[in-house]
Design a protein around this motif. Structure first.
Motif, PDB file in Angstrom:
ATOM      1  N   SER A  85       0.782  -1.238   0.000  1.00  0.00           N
ATOM      2  CA  SER A  85       0.000   0.000   0.000  1.00  0.00           C
ATOM      3  C   SER A  85       0.813   1.288   0.000  1.00  0.00           C
ATOM      4  O   SER A  85       0.219   2.362  -0.028  1.00  0.00           O
ATOM      5  CB  SER A  85      -0.916   0.007   1.237  1.00  0.00           C
ATOM      6  OG  SER A  85      -0.138   0.169   2.413  1.00  0.00           O
ATOM      7  N   ASN A  87       3.318   4.083  -1.502  1.00  0.00           N
ATOM      8  CA  ASN A  87       3.936   4.612  -2.719  1.00  0.00           C
ATOM      9  C   ASN A  87       5.459   4.653  -2.657  1.00  0.00           C
ATOM     10  O   ASN A  87       6.131   4.288  -3.625  1.00  0.00           O
ATOM     11  CB  ASN A  87       3.411   6.025  -2.992  1.00  0.00           C
ATOM     12  CG  ASN A  87       2.085   6.003  -3.721  1.00  0.00           C
ATOM     13  OD1 ASN A  87       1.989   5.493  -4.832  1.00  0.00           O
ATOM     14  ND2 ASN A  87       1.047   6.514  -3.084  1.00  0.00           N
ATOM     15  N   ASP A  88       6.028   5.120  -1.537  1.00  0.00           N
ATOM     16  CA  ASP A  88       7.485   5.250  -1.464  1.00  0.00           C
ATOM     17  C   ASP A  88       8.156   3.884  -1.617  1.00  0.00           C
ATOM     18  O   ASP A  88       9.180   3.757  -2.287  1.00  0.00           O
ATOM     19  CB  ASP A  88       7.899   5.915  -0.146  1.00  0.00           C
ATOM     20  CG  ASP A  88       7.431   7.364  -0.071  1.00  0.00           C
ATOM     21  OD1 ASP A  88       7.559   8.085  -1.076  1.00  0.00           O
ATOM     22  OD2 ASP A  88       6.917   7.769   0.993  1.00  0.00           O
ATOM     23  N   THR A 124      -8.322   2.547  -4.512  1.00  0.00           N
ATOM     24  CA  THR A 124      -7.862   3.884  -4.146  1.00  0.00           C
ATOM     25  C   THR A 124      -8.200   4.907  -5.226  1.00  0.00           C
ATOM     26  O   THR A 124      -8.325   4.562  -6.401  1.00  0.00           O
ATOM     27  CB  THR A 124      -6.330   3.848  -3.930  1.00  0.00           C
ATOM     28  OG1 THR A 124      -5.839   5.181  -3.822  1.00  0.00           O
ATOM     29  CG2 THR A 124      -5.611   3.194  -5.118  1.00  0.00           C
ATOM     30  N   TYR A 151       2.771   1.695  -7.302  1.00  0.00           N
ATOM     31  CA  TYR A 151       1.646   1.338  -6.431  1.00  0.00           C
ATOM     32  C   TYR A 151       0.312   1.576  -7.124  1.00  0.00           C
ATOM     33  O   TYR A 151      -0.518   0.670  -7.251  1.00  0.00           O
ATOM     34  CB  TYR A 151       1.698   2.128  -5.114  1.00  0.00           C
ATOM     35  CG  TYR A 151       0.374   2.108  -4.385  1.00  0.00           C
ATOM     36  CD1 TYR A 151      -0.112   0.928  -3.826  1.00  0.00           C
ATOM     37  CD2 TYR A 151      -0.417   3.265  -4.267  1.00  0.00           C
ATOM     38  CE1 TYR A 151      -1.358   0.897  -3.174  1.00  0.00           C
ATOM     39  CE2 TYR A 151      -1.643   3.243  -3.631  1.00  0.00           C
ATOM     40  CZ  TYR A 151      -2.107   2.059  -3.078  1.00  0.00           C
ATOM     41  OH  TYR A 151      -3.330   2.033  -2.448  1.00  0.00           O
ATOM     42  N   GLU A 189       4.901   4.389   8.649  1.00  0.00           N
ATOM     43  CA  GLU A 189       5.489   4.876   7.391  1.00  0.00           C
ATOM     44  C   GLU A 189       4.596   5.947   6.750  1.00  0.00           C
ATOM     45  O   GLU A 189       5.090   6.760   5.968  1.00  0.00           O
ATOM     46  CB  GLU A 189       5.676   3.717   6.404  1.00  0.00           C
ATOM     47  CG  GLU A 189       4.355   3.195   5.838  1.00  0.00           C
ATOM     48  CD  GLU A 189       4.487   1.910   5.042  1.00  0.00           C
ATOM     49  OE1 GLU A 189       5.605   1.439   4.808  1.00  0.00           O
ATOM     50  OE2 GLU A 189       3.420   1.349   4.699  1.00  0.00           O
ATOM     51  N   LYS A 190       3.280   5.937   7.041  1.00  0.00           N
ATOM     52  CA  LYS A 190       2.344   6.827   6.370  1.00  0.00           C
ATOM     53  C   LYS A 190       2.429   8.234   6.972  1.00  0.00           C
ATOM     54  O   LYS A 190       2.852   8.429   8.113  1.00  0.00           O
ATOM     55  CB  LYS A 190       0.913   6.290   6.480  1.00  0.00           C
ATOM     56  CG  LYS A 190       0.709   4.909   5.863  1.00  0.00           C
ATOM     57  CD  LYS A 190       0.999   4.868   4.379  1.00  0.00           C
ATOM     58  CE  LYS A 190       0.402   3.678   3.648  1.00  0.00           C
ATOM     59  NZ  LYS A 190       0.898   2.365   4.068  1.00  0.00           N
ATOM     60  N   LEU A 207       8.124  17.334   5.710  1.00  0.00           N
ATOM     61  CA  LEU A 207       7.244  17.600   4.567  1.00  0.00           C
ATOM     62  C   LEU A 207       8.001  17.372   3.263  1.00  0.00           C
ATOM     63  O   LEU A 207       9.073  17.955   3.058  1.00  0.00           O
ATOM     64  CB  LEU A 207       6.790  19.054   4.579  1.00  0.00           C
ATOM     65  CG  LEU A 207       5.516  19.384   5.337  1.00  0.00           C
ATOM     66  CD1 LEU A 207       5.244  20.882   5.194  1.00  0.00           C
ATOM     67  CD2 LEU A 207       4.337  18.587   4.789  1.00  0.00           C
ATOM     68  N   ARG A 274       9.030  13.426  -3.190  1.00  0.00           N
ATOM     69  CA  ARG A 274       8.808  12.084  -3.763  1.00  0.00           C
ATOM     70  C   ARG A 274       8.863  12.199  -5.291  1.00  0.00           C
ATOM     71  O   ARG A 274       8.195  13.070  -5.859  1.00  0.00           O
ATOM     72  CB  ARG A 274       7.436  11.598  -3.297  1.00  0.00           C
ATOM     73  CG  ARG A 274       6.929  10.336  -3.944  1.00  0.00           C
ATOM     74  CD  ARG A 274       5.510   9.994  -3.485  1.00  0.00           C
ATOM     75  NE  ARG A 274       5.452   9.500  -2.130  1.00  0.00           N
ATOM     76  CZ  ARG A 274       4.312   9.318  -1.445  1.00  0.00           C
ATOM     77  NH1 ARG A 274       3.145   9.604  -2.006  1.00  0.00           N
ATOM     78  NH2 ARG A 274       4.337   8.863  -0.219  1.00  0.00           N
ATOM     79  N   HIS A 277       5.590  12.791  -7.535  1.00  0.00           N
ATOM     80  CA  HIS A 277       4.619  13.096  -6.464  1.00  0.00           C
ATOM     81  C   HIS A 277       3.291  13.657  -6.992  1.00  0.00           C
ATOM     82  O   HIS A 277       3.265  14.781  -7.520  1.00  0.00           O
ATOM     83  CB  HIS A 277       5.283  14.104  -5.519  1.00  0.00           C
ATOM     84  CG  HIS A 277       4.605  14.258  -4.205  1.00  0.00           C
ATOM     85  ND1 HIS A 277       5.140  15.028  -3.204  1.00  0.00           N
ATOM     86  CD2 HIS A 277       3.450  13.759  -3.710  1.00  0.00           C
ATOM     87  CE1 HIS A 277       4.349  14.989  -2.149  1.00  0.00           C
ATOM     88  NE2 HIS A 277       3.308  14.218  -2.443  1.00  0.00           N
TER      89      HIS A 277
HETATM   90  O1  TDX Z   1       6.956  11.914   5.600  1.00  0.00           O
HETATM   91  C1  TDX Z   1       6.139  12.221   4.726  1.00  0.00           C
HETATM   92  N1  TDX Z   1       6.028  13.527   4.342  1.00  0.00           N
HETATM   93  C2  TDX Z   1       5.144  13.943   3.387  1.00  0.00           C
HETATM   94  O2  TDX Z   1       5.094  15.141   3.080  1.00  0.00           O
HETATM   95  C3  TDX Z   1       5.268  11.233   4.098  1.00  0.00           C
HETATM   96  C4  TDX Z   1       5.360   9.791   4.495  1.00  0.00           C
HETATM   97  C5  TDX Z   1       4.380  11.682   3.147  1.00  0.00           C
HETATM   98  N2  TDX Z   1       4.321  12.986   2.781  1.00  0.00           N
HETATM   99  C6  TDX Z   1       3.308  13.435   1.806  1.00  0.00           C
HETATM  100  C7  TDX Z   1       3.180  12.623   0.542  1.00  0.00           C
HETATM  101  C8  TDX Z   1       1.715  12.773   0.209  1.00  0.00           C
HETATM  102  O3  TDX Z   1       1.497  13.996  -0.483  1.00  0.00           O
HETATM  103  O4  TDX Z   1       2.047  13.303   2.472  1.00  0.00           O
HETATM  104  C9  TDX Z   1       1.035  12.860   1.568  1.00  0.00           C
HETATM  105  C10 TDX Z   1       0.467  11.542   2.058  1.00  0.00           C
HETATM  106  O5  TDX Z   1       1.479  10.562   1.920  1.00  0.00           O
HETATM  107  P1  TDX Z   1       1.227   8.991   2.229  1.00  0.00           P
HETATM  108  O6  TDX Z   1       0.759   8.837   3.622  1.00  0.00           O
HETATM  109  O7  TDX Z   1       2.439   8.245   1.785  1.00  0.00           O
HETATM  110  O8  TDX Z   1      -0.047   8.677   1.312  1.00  0.00           O
HETATM  111  P2  TDX Z   1      -0.318   8.746  -0.276  1.00  0.00           P
HETATM  112  O9  TDX Z   1       0.917   8.590  -1.066  1.00  0.00           O
HETATM  113  O10 TDX Z   1      -1.193   9.935  -0.520  1.00  0.00           O
HETATM  114  O11 TDX Z   1      -1.190   7.381  -0.451  1.00  0.00           O
HETATM  115  C11 TDX Z   1      -2.155   7.016   0.560  1.00  0.00           C
HETATM  116  O12 TDX Z   1      -3.466   7.301   0.139  1.00  0.00           O
HETATM  117  C12 TDX Z   1      -3.992   6.535  -0.897  1.00  0.00           C
HETATM  118  C13 TDX Z   1      -2.051   5.543   0.923  1.00  0.00           C
HETATM  119  O13 TDX Z   1      -0.732   5.251   1.334  1.00  0.00           O
HETATM  120  C14 TDX Z   1      -2.443   4.672  -0.235  1.00  0.00           C
HETATM  121  O14 TDX Z   1      -2.436   3.300   0.148  1.00  0.00           O
HETATM  122  C15 TDX Z   1      -3.825   5.047  -0.656  1.00  0.00           C
HETATM  123  O15 TDX Z   1      -4.167   4.344  -1.817  1.00  0.00           O
END
Ligand code: TDX
Ligand code: NAD
Length: 338
Positions: A85, A87-88, A124, A151, A189-190, A207, A274, A277
């Motif tokens: 689940s 992306n990274d 998703t 992903y 991780e999220k 961020l 990312r 992104h």
């Molecule tokens: O440390 C961080 N800093 C940051 O700025 C991380 C881990 C993420 N981010 C940003 C990336 C995204 O813009 O925050 C946002 C959310 O990141 P994630 O939690 O990795 O979620 P995202 O990539 O949006 O995907 C999530 O939502 C849709 C879930 O992980 C997926 O499984 C789902 O399908």
């Protein structure tokens, strides 16, 4: 409309699946629940400990055709949450995403086809790609697929298999595409749990890039109530989008997290962005609301977030074992403070 009495939940030791099982055994105590989960790094059997005596837990892989056939044969419905689940991680190593998300879904589809079992596929909003910040349109069930990452493309591939199995083989399936979830039992991780646990550890939130990316947040319990509504009342072959009008940029979310700890709203670091992104996701949930009458119960994101912050403060023993390795992996993937 019907309530299945024997439900097979895949990925029930993960974030959304575990919350789903908690909700199901509470609201429908007569349901027989079997969880199939491989307990990957993302699965945590401790998430099911409070209800362990009310479910059957099977440790196994959704791509194990024999095991899956056996479990599907004795179920009235399959609710499929199991996936890779993050992306990274998919950017660091895409193979497990193809294997679990595509081959695993194929394996389940073949079993529900053989035994004519009702199937719900959890997906998703990322399958639709991303939107400009000022785009007035949101994603609907008619938006063309345009995934960006390994992903999201593996989830898109699995959704398309489901659509084909409905049309070609008459499989009784529904699909839901939901926006970003938050709540208890989410892996560190999220984004949200990572920043909450960083602040608890005295580390500044991180961020990606400028932090202007927008996500459409929904509480995991609202997502799961929608999934249960679709399982019970959804039209076979239909795709439903699940969202709670929760659009916020990442910088705002970090500000709210810092606020919940009584810290300054700008007490964070910018880190490496990312690759690829996605800029913005946004769901139009009209069909789900009008056809099935679903409504979110969490209407104030800051309240839901404050509860989630409190949950992580109260449950350090749940998340602590995975924190250090998660942060090491981010460093190994090249994340640096800018
Ligand atoms: O440390 C961080 N800093 C940051 O700025 C991380 C881990 C993420 N981010 C940003 C990336 C995204 O813009 O925050 C946002 C959310 O990141 P994630 O939690 O990795 O979620 P995202 O990539 O949006 O995907 C999530 O939502 C849709 C879930 O992980 C997926 O499984 C789902 O399908
Ligand atoms: P998660 O990573 O927290 O949990 C995934 C679970 O699946 C884990 O328990 C893991 O052990 C299990 N699993 C992984 N591979 C498996 C395999 N081969 N066989 C059996 N079990 C396996 O994920 P999550 O955030 O709870 O997401 C659940 C589902 O919801 C996924 O399909 C995801 O695409 C979808 N989704 C997530 C979000 C979100 O914001 N987290 C939003 C929309 C949709």
């Amino acid at each position: 409309s019907s309530t299945p009495s024997r439900v097979l939940v895949t990925g029930g030791a993960g974030f959304i699946g575990a919350n789903f099982v908690h909700q199901l055994v509470t609201d429908r105590p007569d349901t027989t629940v079997t969880v199939l989960d491989a307990l990957t790094y993302a699965g945590n059997s401790a998430s099911l400990t409070p209800i362990a005596d009310r479910i059957r837990f099977v440790h196994g892989d959704i791509a194990d055709a024999e095991l899956v056939d056996d479990l599907v044969r004795t179920a009235d419905a399959v609710v499929h949450f199991a996936a890779e689940s993050h992306n990274d991680n998919s950017l660091a190593d895409p193979w497990p995403f193809v294997q679990t998300n595509i081959v695993g879904t194929y394996t389940l589809l073949e079993a529900v086809r053989r035994h004519d079992v009702r199937y719900h596929h959890v997906s998703t909003d990322e399958v639709y790609g991303d939107l400009e910040l000022d785009d007035p349109q949101r994603f609907t069930e008619h938006t063309p697929y345009n995934p960006s990452s390994p992903y999201s493309s593996s989830k898109a591939g699995s959704d398309l298999l489901v659509r084909a199995w409905v049309r070609s083989f008459g499989v009784r399936a529904t699909i839901s595409n939901c926006s970003n979830n938050y709540g208890p039992y989410q892996h560190v991780e999220k984004f949200i749990p990572r920043q909450i646990t960083n602040v608890i550890d005295g580390v500044r939130p991180r961020l990606y890039g400028e932090g202007r990316n927008v996500r459409d947040w929904i509480h995991v319990d609202d997502h799961n109530r929608a999934v249960r509504t679709i399982v019970e009342q959804g039209r076979i072959g239909q795709t439903y989008l699940i969202g709670a009008d929760g659009e916020l940029d990442n910088r705002t979310v970090v500000g709210y997290i810092l606020e919940a700890f009584g810290r300054d709203a700008d007490d964070f670091d910018h880190v490496t962005d990312r690759p690829g992104h996605d800029l913005r996701y946004a769901i139009d949930p009209t069909l789900l609301r009008e056809e099935l009458g679903w409504q979110p119960q969490y209407r104030d994101f800051r309240d839901g977030l404050a509860q989630t912050v409190q949950w992580y403060r109260d449950n350090e023993s749940w998340w602590r074992p995975s924190k250090a390795a998660t942060e090491r992996a981010y460093t190994a993937q090249g994340e640096r403070v800018r």
